[in-house]
Motif scaffolding. Structure first.
Motif, mmCIF file in Angstrom:
data_model
loop_
_atom_site.group_PDB
_atom_site.id
_atom_site.type_symbol
_atom_site.label_atom_id
_atom_site.label_comp_id
_atom_site.label_asym_id
_atom_site.label_seq_id
_atom_site.Cartn_x
_atom_site.Cartn_y
_atom_site.Cartn_z
ATOM 1 N N SER A 186 0.829 -1.201 0.000
ATOM 2 C CA SER A 186 0.000 0.000 0.000
ATOM 3 C C SER A 186 0.864 1.252 0.000
ATOM 4 C CB SER A 186 -0.914 -0.003 1.231
ATOM 5 O OG SER A 186 -1.632 1.193 1.359
ATOM 6 N N TYR A 187 2.094 1.126 0.516
ATOM 7 C CA TYR A 187 3.001 2.274 0.582
ATOM 8 C C TYR A 187 3.758 2.369 -0.740
ATOM 9 C CZ TYR A 187 5.779 5.892 2.770
ATOM 10 O OH TYR A 187 6.352 7.105 3.083
ATOM 11 N N THR A 188 3.093 2.971 -1.724
ATOM 12 C CA THR A 188 3.654 3.118 -3.058
ATOM 13 C C THR A 188 2.892 4.204 -3.794
ATOM 14 O OG1 THR A 188 4.204 1.959 -5.136
ATOM 15 C CG2 THR A 188 2.147 1.340 -4.066
ATOM 16 N N PHE A 189 3.392 4.584 -4.963
ATOM 17 C CA PHE A 189 2.698 5.562 -5.796
ATOM 18 C C PHE A 189 1.494 4.901 -6.444
ATOM 19 C CE2 PHE A 189 2.430 8.312 -9.685
ATOM 20 C CZ PHE A 189 2.065 9.466 -9.002
ATOM 21 N N VAL A 190 0.501 5.699 -6.766
ATOM 22 C CA VAL A 190 -0.777 5.187 -7.245
ATOM 23 C C VAL A 190 -0.645 4.374 -8.540
ATOM 24 C CG1 VAL A 190 -1.268 7.330 -8.487
ATOM 25 C CG2 VAL A 190 -3.158 5.878 -7.743
ATOM 26 N N SER A 191 0.375 4.640 -9.343
ATOM 27 C CA SER A 191 0.513 3.920 -10.622
ATOM 28 C C SER A 191 0.670 2.423 -10.434
ATOM 29 C CB SER A 191 1.707 4.463 -11.402
ATOM 30 O OG SER A 191 1.489 5.801 -11.785
ATOM 31 N N THR A 192 1.290 2.004 -9.328
ATOM 32 C CA THR A 192 1.467 0.564 -9.085
ATOM 33 C C THR A 192 0.119 -0.138 -9.087
ATOM 34 O OG1 THR A 192 3.305 1.178 -7.633
ATOM 35 C CG2 THR A 192 2.599 -1.133 -7.596
ATOM 36 N N ALA A 193 -0.866 0.479 -8.479
ATOM 37 C CA ALA A 193 -2.204 -0.108 -8.418
ATOM 38 C C ALA A 193 -3.015 0.204 -9.668
ATOM 39 C CB ALA A 193 -2.942 0.405 -7.181
ATOM 40 N N ASN A 194 -2.955 1.446 -10.146
ATOM 41 C CA ASN A 194 -3.783 1.866 -11.279
ATOM 42 C C ASN A 194 -3.578 0.989 -12.506
ATOM 43 O OD1 ASN A 194 -5.647 3.933 -10.977
ATOM 44 N ND2 ASN A 194 -4.123 5.558 -11.153
ATOM 45 N N GLY A 210 -8.370 -5.465 -12.500
ATOM 46 C CA GLY A 210 -7.711 -6.196 -11.436
ATOM 47 C C GLY A 210 -7.998 -5.603 -10.064
ATOM 48 N N VAL A 211 -7.768 -6.403 -9.036
ATOM 49 C CA VAL A 211 -8.014 -6.017 -7.650
ATOM 50 C C VAL A 211 -6.686 -5.954 -6.907
ATOM 51 C CG1 VAL A 211 -9.168 -6.638 -5.495
ATOM 52 C CG2 VAL A 211 -10.280 -7.133 -7.697
ATOM 53 N N PRO A 212 -6.237 -4.757 -6.500
ATOM 54 C CA PRO A 212 -5.026 -4.680 -5.676
ATOM 55 C C PRO A 212 -5.289 -5.273 -4.291
ATOM 56 C CG PRO A 212 -5.591 -2.533 -6.627
ATOM 57 C CD PRO A 212 -6.777 -3.427 -6.826
ATOM 58 N N VAL A 213 -4.404 -6.134 -3.862
ATOM 59 C CA VAL A 213 -4.491 -6.720 -2.524
ATOM 60 C C VAL A 213 -3.291 -6.178 -1.754
ATOM 61 C CG1 VAL A 213 -4.459 -8.849 -1.182
ATOM 62 C CG2 VAL A 213 -5.717 -8.755 -3.348
ATOM 63 N N PHE A 214 -3.558 -5.300 -0.803
ATOM 64 C CA PHE A 214 -2.504 -4.559 -0.126
ATOM 65 C C PHE A 214 -1.979 -5.318 1.092
ATOM 66 C CE2 PHE A 214 -5.281 -1.192 -1.993
ATOM 67 C CZ PHE A 214 -4.387 -0.764 -2.974
ATOM 68 N N VAL A 215 -0.648 -5.455 1.137
ATOM 69 C CA VAL A 215 0.043 -6.179 2.199
ATOM 70 C C VAL A 215 1.012 -5.212 2.875
ATOM 71 C CG1 VAL A 215 1.668 -8.070 2.632
ATOM 72 C CG2 VAL A 215 -0.254 -8.412 1.079
ATOM 73 N N ASP A 216 1.319 -5.440 4.139
ATOM 74 C CA ASP A 216 2.183 -4.529 4.879
ATOM 75 C C ASP A 216 3.635 -4.630 4.417
ATOM 76 O OD1 ASP A 216 2.563 -2.469 6.665
ATOM 77 O OD2 ASP A 216 2.352 -3.703 8.463
ATOM 78 N N ILE A 217 4.436 -3.689 4.885
ATOM 79 C CA ILE A 217 5.837 -3.572 4.492
ATOM 80 C C ILE A 217 6.764 -3.870 5.667
ATOM 81 C CG2 ILE A 217 5.467 -1.984 2.591
ATOM 82 C CD1 ILE A 217 5.963 0.342 4.508
ATOM 83 N N ARG A 218 8.026 -4.110 5.345
ATOM 84 C CA ARG A 218 9.048 -4.336 6.370
ATOM 85 C C ARG A 218 9.465 -3.013 6.999
ATOM 86 N NH1 ARG A 218 13.434 -8.593 4.112
ATOM 87 N NH2 ARG A 218 14.748 -7.164 5.300
ATOM 88 N N ARG A 219 9.776 -3.034 8.276
ATOM 89 C CA ARG A 219 10.172 -1.803 8.969
ATOM 90 C C ARG A 219 11.567 -1.347 8.541
ATOM 91 N NH1 ARG A 219 7.856 -2.674 13.085
ATOM 92 N NH2 ARG A 219 6.368 -0.979 13.357
#
Length: 381
Positions: free
Chosen positions: A84-92, A99-108
């Motif tokens: 989810s922590y990315t620019f909108v183009s990754t999902a768009n 398609g359906v973006p499935v958002f997963v958490d990131i590493r600290r």
């Protein structure tokens, strides 16, 4: 070099000196549309430096990601795992295909997709994993590629920030089936607007040419492989002009020197800010041993009890521009409409609240970095 008291912007392009000459040559050649001589030289450089089976310039990294979605035949309801922590183009790029973006958490440590959370997000509708190499530091690609292989999924690398960074010696963007690069004005190597698709799965290379050329086999025609070109497949107009390619070639020819200059500054920041990390006021970027960064972004994560806006304002008052970064996609109106999150994504939320980007560009002197570090200390005391 910037004077010690001069205003300091967040980003600034690093020009090679050959850009205007190459653009003038393109104009003089009177071939201004895409896929001329300068485009071919850019393709050759990218293929040589990344090891991709085929590199294709596009008018943006967004366009390269959209090509990837087309090449993977993403259909309505197909799921694509991504941060989810990315620019909108990754999902768009995938949402445009239904398609359906499935958002997963990131590493600290790296703020990259947490590879340990991927398999729990896979469903029968999952078709691909889209990874984002944040700040030019690689995701844990061995684990991600292994998970993709176990479940028959394609991997797309959003390497917008990753040119000349590596993972275990492999260029970012060259590991998954497809990779996307950016040459936007804010990147290390620029053409104003621009991007490239890296095709690493050779079975997709021929179709990638067709998709990029509005669904036609025009590339084969221009090579003399057919006596005419016709509509073959779905596609769109993804080519940049030859003027853009000429500017980009001048940058690519200096890309390694540009990267070294940025890495020198990145390492200075890391040394200057170590005491602030030791004090608990912030944390510095994590760089796993298998990763070689490219000095694209230097960021810090402020401690949760620190007011980021107050820090930004303190730096701005001294003429230093700093910034936060992404608003998490899963919290956005479109993210909630088109995608879904797996879990609460706590690290994503923390990065959205506490991450601070610092100026990083070739116009910075050592005295500028010392000044910025001193201002940070003042703001965080």
């Amino acid at each position: 070099m910037a004077a010690s008291s001069a205003p300091i912007p967040l980003t600034a392009p690093d020009l090679s000196g050959k850009e205007c000459r190459y653009v003038a040559e393109a104009v003089a050649a009177r071939q201004l549309a895409g896929d001329g001589g300068f485009t071919k030289r850019c393709h050759a450089w990218l293929e040589r430096e990344t090891g991709a089976a085929k590199a294709l310039l596009t008018h943006s990294c967004t366009a390269a990601l959209e090509m990837a979605a087309l090449l993977l035949d993403i259909m309505p309801g197909d799921e694509v795992i991504m941060p989810s922590y990315t620019f909108v183009s990754t999902a768009n790029a995938f949402v445009l295909r239904g398609g359906v973006p499935v958002f997963v958490d990131i590493r600290r440590d790296t703020l990259n997709l947490d590879e340990r959370l991927i398999e729990a997000a896979i469903t029968p509708r999952t078709r691909a994993i889209a990874v984002v190499h944040y700040a030019g530091i690689a995701c844990e690609m061995d684990a991600i590629m292994a998970a993709a292989a176990r479940h028959g999924l394609a991997v797309v690398e959003d390497a917008a920030q990753g040119l000349l960074a590596t993972y275990r010696g492999q260029a970012l963007g060259s590991i998954g089936a497809l990779g996307a690069l950016s040459f936007h004005e804010t990147k290390n190597v620029v053409s104003g607007e621009g991007g490239a698709l890296l095709v690493n799965d050779a079975s997709l290379a021929h179709r990638a040419e067709i998709v990029r050329e509005k669904g036609t086999d025009r590339s084969r025609f221009l090579r003399g492989e057919t006596d005419k070109y016709t509509w073959q497949d779905i596609g769109s107009s993804f080519l940049p002009s030859e003027i853009v390619a000429a500017f980009l070639l001048a940058q690519l020819e200096e890309a390694r020197a540009i990267t070294e200059r940025r890495l020198r500054l990145w390492r200075m920041y890391d040394e200057l800010l170590a005491p602030l990390e030791a004090s608990g006021a912030l944390s510095r970027p994590g760089v796993p041993a298998e990763c070689t960064p490219n000095g694209h972004i230097y960021y810090v994560m402020l401690a949760s009890d620190r007011d980021r806006q107050a820090v930004i304002d303190h730096l701005a008052a001294a003429g230093v521009r700093s910034a936060f970064h992404y608003v998490p996609l899963h919290n956005s109106p479109a993210g909630q409409r088109f995608g879904r999150a797996v879990g609460d994504l706590p690290v994503t939320a923390e990065a959205s609240r506490q991450l601070l980007r610092l100026p990083l560009h070739a116009g910075l002197a050592e005295t500028d970095l010392a000044r910025i570090a001193a201002l940070l200390r003042e703001a965080l005391d």
